[in-house]
Design a protein around this motif. Structure first.
Motif, mmCIF file in Angstrom:
data_model
loop_
_atom_site.group_PDB
_atom_site.id
_atom_site.type_symbol
_atom_site.label_atom_id
_atom_site.label_comp_id
_atom_site.label_asym_id
_atom_site.label_seq_id
_atom_site.Cartn_x
_atom_site.Cartn_y
_atom_site.Cartn_z
ATOM 1 N N SER A 110 0.920 -1.355 0.044
ATOM 2 C CA SER A 110 -0.153 0.202 0.047
ATOM 3 C C SER A 110 0.909 1.312 0.001
ATOM 4 O O SER A 110 0.619 2.159 -0.687
ATOM 5 C CB SER A 110 -0.882 0.071 1.347
ATOM 6 N N ALA A 120 3.607 10.730 -9.267
ATOM 7 C CA ALA A 120 3.030 11.286 -10.385
ATOM 8 C C ALA A 120 2.938 12.646 -10.243
ATOM 9 O O ALA A 120 2.585 13.521 -11.384
ATOM 10 C CB ALA A 120 1.683 10.464 -10.927
ATOM 11 N N VAL A 151 1.154 2.524 -13.660
ATOM 12 C CA VAL A 151 -0.594 2.458 -13.136
ATOM 13 C C VAL A 151 -1.074 1.839 -14.429
ATOM 14 O O VAL A 151 -2.089 1.114 -14.390
ATOM 15 C CB VAL A 151 -0.832 3.961 -13.018
ATOM 16 N N ARG A 196 2.287 1.663 -3.468
ATOM 17 C CA ARG A 196 1.263 2.294 -4.574
ATOM 18 C C ARG A 196 1.122 3.786 -4.218
ATOM 19 O O ARG A 196 0.853 4.577 -4.915
ATOM 20 C CB ARG A 196 -0.017 1.470 -4.274
ATOM 21 N N ILE A 197 0.966 4.033 -2.729
ATOM 22 C CA ILE A 197 0.754 5.512 -2.577
ATOM 23 C C ILE A 197 1.953 6.432 -2.991
ATOM 24 O O ILE A 197 1.803 7.442 -3.534
ATOM 25 C CB ILE A 197 0.630 5.894 -1.108
ATOM 26 N N ILE A 208 3.819 5.688 -5.734
ATOM 27 C CA ILE A 208 3.849 5.915 -7.063
ATOM 28 C C ILE A 208 2.867 6.931 -7.549
ATOM 29 O O ILE A 208 3.163 7.620 -8.443
ATOM 30 C CB ILE A 208 3.365 4.480 -7.906
ATOM 31 N N ASN A 209 1.615 6.972 -6.801
ATOM 32 C CA ASN A 209 0.691 7.837 -7.133
ATOM 33 C C ASN A 209 1.232 9.245 -6.782
ATOM 34 O O ASN A 209 0.997 10.380 -7.361
ATOM 35 C CB ASN A 209 -0.465 7.578 -6.392
ATOM 36 N N ASN A 210 1.933 9.521 -5.625
ATOM 37 C CA ASN A 210 2.459 10.729 -5.293
ATOM 38 C C ASN A 210 3.586 11.278 -6.121
ATOM 39 O O ASN A 210 3.585 12.367 -6.546
ATOM 40 C CB ASN A 210 2.831 10.700 -3.849
ATOM 41 N N GLU A 220 -3.431 -1.641 -14.627
ATOM 42 C CA GLU A 220 -4.781 -1.715 -15.256
ATOM 43 C C GLU A 220 -5.022 -2.808 -16.164
ATOM 44 O O GLU A 220 -5.850 -3.324 -16.283
ATOM 45 C CB GLU A 220 -5.165 -0.485 -15.586
ATOM 46 N N PRO A 248 5.717 6.267 -13.354
ATOM 47 C CA PRO A 248 4.320 6.026 -12.744
ATOM 48 C C PRO A 248 3.375 5.878 -13.732
ATOM 49 O O PRO A 248 2.388 5.095 -13.430
ATOM 50 C CB PRO A 248 4.195 7.407 -11.919
#
Length: 874
Positions: free
Chosen positions: A661, A671, A729, A664-665, A667-669, A733, A725
């Protein structure tokens, strides 16, 4: 028993009191409208860029403009713009421009006076009479006393018919003072001056010229009239409004006096507001044009604004031409002649012997000049018969003469003296048609020789220089290996430099000093001295090659310098343009659509295939195209494998938990981190840390850094981190979209997890992975901020990624040009923003097209993969 049919379901009816949002219609319109608005903005932006970029290279006509101040401008109309003229802005204009502005400002002032609230209509008529005052009495006196006296003096001797006509025109122009000094009346005065051209009429001419100046300054301008009328109008308004200031003694108490002062202040504000509304806020739109005048070497500017109010006359000269030059930008002028030179001797005369006296030197130079004059006579005698035959076939007015070139002077035979040093004899083709025909005949061959010279300067010289650099680096590397003293190396370098300069005496001193160093310390090993001897052989061969190439370049330059186009600017400045410096030239006002299309396509080809010049505002952007494509490909090769592997681990192998988790956080940050932060990280980590380590291990002998600086490789890896990132992502998907039944079927057939991922999951997720790569390429290709820190350059003389014999052989460490950085440089760092503005749109259009082509390639591959696996399943 009959059964009642089941009624068909009907659409729900709105109950009274139910809101429209409950049925979704507003959200449909809202979301659809937002989508349409976004598409409209995107299409408008792309359309504007396409329109501006595609129209940049289309040739336009050359206009010649004469202003009322007798300034002449010639060039292309770059763009037109509307601007406003105010009443208080008339004072700096030319008198005729002021009058033209008054013709539109005065009605606006009258209209404001008519609509402004005033105490009485009598006051309004009084103000209008102040504004409309034309000083008719002064005009009548000028026409009656000054003009007839001047005319009678001229009429007594010269051109009575012309003068009577001019008098009639001026007498008919008594309506307003503007009619006295418009262009038609000035032409009449010009006729008078021309008619009084004899020396006996000097006094009359002086009077006419004074009269012309008097007429030009005669009428009081609107700004002056308003400045004079302002206090009169203000006083009239105060009087009509009953504003009268009273002193303190006129009031019994302080409160009445304060009330009076407040009333006076309020009415003063009303008066000022009325004055401002009638005068200061009056403005009328006019047009002005930005003319690209070029000729930077003469005027030090590229563009000039000209208002339509200032234009007295404009035309499109038939023989006006535009020349795009290698230096100093564009040249606008008209051809006068063309010279084909025949040299009378070498480029440089032999140097005199040392120790000659002054008299002997004078005799030496006189003898050299005499030899050149004798050679010039021989050349002229051989050319005269052919020139006479060609003159007999030429149309009337066109001819070829013999001129003698001495320095920057083209002299006739009668202008020669016994001391003139004649450098060449010129076939001098006179008149614009003949000169332009000769230019078109010889220009292409001159350009071909220029390309040959460019190949010699870049390719051949570069090849020899690379071989020389390899030998030098080999010497330094072995010097460090054998621990040769730095003093010995420095002395040896000085010996090589003195050897190239031919200074034998100083070289002998350095050789003796090197022997002392060898005695004091230790003589270098024999193996190292053999390497030094080999390098000295390479240097001798390289110097011979450099001399040979320099002679070939000098030969090409001398041949190209034979062709000279003589031109004159609109201001009468003469320029001798060698065809060697002209990239492209055409007579803009004689070209047809086919010629315009040819020029347009040639400019596009130059833009795509050539190097930039003139601080990137002219020429091409091929190095930037090459650098952008190569950087994007290296970035894609670096980011896709790592992004796919990271996504595979997170989706297929990692067990859900706090660590996954957190990843993933992160990676999202990641971006959302600004791109300039990635640039700073790339500079510190890749350039300084990794690059410095590589230089220390593999290139310790080099003085300048190799990998310890910004370059193509580090820029590509920095952008790979920036777009990582996006790939992760998109790949996750795509992996999640593969049906689980396919995995289960593979496991049921006995396949392992990796076999299932390799043969089942990855092929079907490949379209989604390609989508992530497309998004990464689109973002990475357009980024500029990180590149400013990790490798992009304003001008890179050599293409990045080239392969040669110099370590590291594949030069991904070198700086590179990038289209995005090129746009930034043109838009914000250019010396002349107006000159660079069209190149900004054109480069932007090219960058968009390049990104679209890269994306289309990836989309085609994705579509094929999707068609291959669309119907496969369990």
């Amino acid at each position: 028993m009959s059964r009642n049919p089941t009624p068909a379901p009907s659409s729900p009816r709105r109950r009274r009191g139910s809101s429209l949002p409950a049925y979704g219609e507003p959200m449909v319109w809202l979301t659809g409208g937002a989508l349409a608005l976004c598409l409209l903005m995107v299409l408008a932006l792309i359309g504007y860029i396409v329109w501006q970029g595609a129209a940049t290279f289309w040739p336009s006509g050359i206009v010649r403009v004469t202003t009322h101040a007798d300034r002449i401008l010639m060039g292309e109309v770059f763009r037109t713009q509307e601007y406003e003229v105010r009443v208080d802005g008339l004072s700096g204009m030319h008198p005729i421009a002021q009058l033209r502005a008054e013709e539109r400002l005065l009605p606006e002032v009258r209209a404001r006076i008519q609509t402004t609230t005033l105490p009485s209509e009598e006051l309004r008529r009084h103000i209008l009479s102040i504004i409309d005052r034309n000083d008719e009495a002064v005009i009548d006196r000028t026409l009656r006393e000054v003009l007839p006296a001047t005319f009678s003096e001229l009429t007594a001797d010269r051109a009575p018919a012309i003068l009577d006509e001019a008098l009639r025109k001026l007498t008919e122009a008594r309506r307003t003072a503007a009619d006295l000094i418009d262009s038609g009346r000035l032409e009449a005065l010009d006729q008078i001056i021309e008619a009084a051209g004899d020396e006996s009429q000097d006094s009359a001419m002086d009077r006419v010229m004074r009269l012309r100046d008097q007429l030009a300054d005669f009428r009081v301008t609107l700004a002056q009239r308003i400045s004079q009328a302002r206090p009169l109008v203000a006083a009239a308004i105060r009087e009509a409004s009953g504003i009268e200031a009273r002193s303190r003694e006129d009031f019994e108490n302080v409160e009445d006096y304060r009330l009076h002062r407040r009333l006076i202040s309020d009415r003063e504000l009303e008066v000022r507001a009325a004055i401002d509304l009638m005068f200061d806020n009056v403005r009328v739109p006019f047009q002005r044009r930005l003319i690209r005048t070029g000729n930077y070497d003469i005027t030090q500017i590229h563009f000039e604004w000209v208002s339509d109010l200032d234009i007295r006359h404009q035309d499109y000269p038939e023989w006006a031409f535009l020349a795009e030059r290698l230096r100093n930008g564009r040249f606008y002028g008209m051809p006068e002649a063309f010279s084909l030179l025949h040299y009378t001797g070498p480029a440089q005369d032999p140097e005199p012997d040392a120790g000659l006296s002054i008299d002997e030197l004078d005799e030496f130079f006189a003898r050299q000049a005499q030899l050149r004059r004798a050679r010039a006579r021989e050349i002229a005698d051989s050319l005269r018969p052919e020139i006479e035959q060609r003159n007999a076939r030429l149309p009337e007015g066109q001819r070829i003469e013999l001129r003698y070139v001495s320095g920057n002077n083209w002299l006739r035979e009668s202008e020669l003296t016994e001391h003139t040093r004649i450098e060449a004899v010129a076939e001098y083709h006179i008149t614009a048609p003949l000169a332009w025909a000769q230019f078109e005949t010889h220009h292409q061959s001159v350009r071909d020789r220029w390309q040959e010279r460019r190949r010699l300067e870049t390719h051949d010289n570069g090849r020899v220089a690379r071989r020389l650099e390899l030998g030098r680096l080999r010497v330094l590397r072995h010097a460090m290996r054998h621990e040769v003293s730095e003093a010995w190396i420095n002395i040896t370098r000085e010996i090589w430099q003195l050897q190239d300069a031919g200074d034998e005496e100083a070289m002998a001193q350095r050789l003796a000093l090197r022997e002392e160093i060898e005695e004091e310390f230790e003589r270098p090993p024999a193996a190292f001295l053999e390497i030094v001897a080999e390098y000295e052989d390479i240097r001798r061969q390289a110097n011979l090659e450099f001399e040979r190439i320099a002679k070939e370049i000098e030969k090409v330059n001398r041949e190209n310098d034979r062709y000279v186009l003589h031109a004159v600017t609109a201001q009468g400045v003469q320029r001798n343009l060698t065809l060697n410096e002209i990239v492209r030239a055409y007579t803009a006002n004689q070209t047809r659509q086919g010629d315009n299309l040819r020029v347009y396509l040639s400019r596009w080809w130059e833009f795509i295939s050539d190097d930039p010049r003139e601080a990137n505002s002219e020429g091409g952007v091929f190095p930037a195209i090459f650098g952008t494509v190569l950087m994007t490909l290296i970035m894609s090769i670096a980011v896709v494998p790592f992004g796919v592997l990271a996504a595979l681990y997170l989706r297929e192998y990692a067990k859900p938990g706090p660590l996954v988790s957190a990843v993933r956080i992160a990676i999202n940050n990641l971006a959302g981190v600004p791109s300039i932060v990635f640039g700073v990280f790339g500079l510190g980590f890749f350039c300084y840390l990794v690059g410095g380590g590589i230089d220390g291990l593999f290139f310790p002998e080099r003085e300048s850094p190799t990998f310890n600086k910004g370059g193509l490789l580090w820029a590509s890896l920095t952008l790979a981190l920036l777009t990582l990132p996006v790939v992760i992502v998109a790949t996750e998907e795509a992996l999640a979209a593969v049906p689980g039944s396919m995995r289960e079927g593979s496991y049921a057939c006995g396949a392992s997890k990796w076999q299932t991922i390799k043969r089942i999951v990855l092929p079907r997720a490949m379209p989604g992975i390609m989508t992530g790569m497309i998004l990464a390429m689109a973002r990475g290709a357009g980024e500029v901020a990180p590149l400013m820190l990790v490798g992009a350059a304003k001008m890179a003389p050599e293409l990045p990624g080239r392969i040669d014999a110099v370590p590291p052989y594949i030069h991904v460490e070198s700086s590179f040009m990038h289209l995005g950085f090129h746009i930034f440089d043109l838009g914000f760092q250019s010396q002349d923003s107006e000159a660079a503005r069209p190149m900004v749109f054109t480069t932007t259009l090219l960058l968009i097209v390049l990104i679209v082509l890269l994306n289309i390639t990836a989309i085609v591959i994705r579509s094929r993969l999707r068609r291959k696996f669309v119907n496969t399943g369990f």
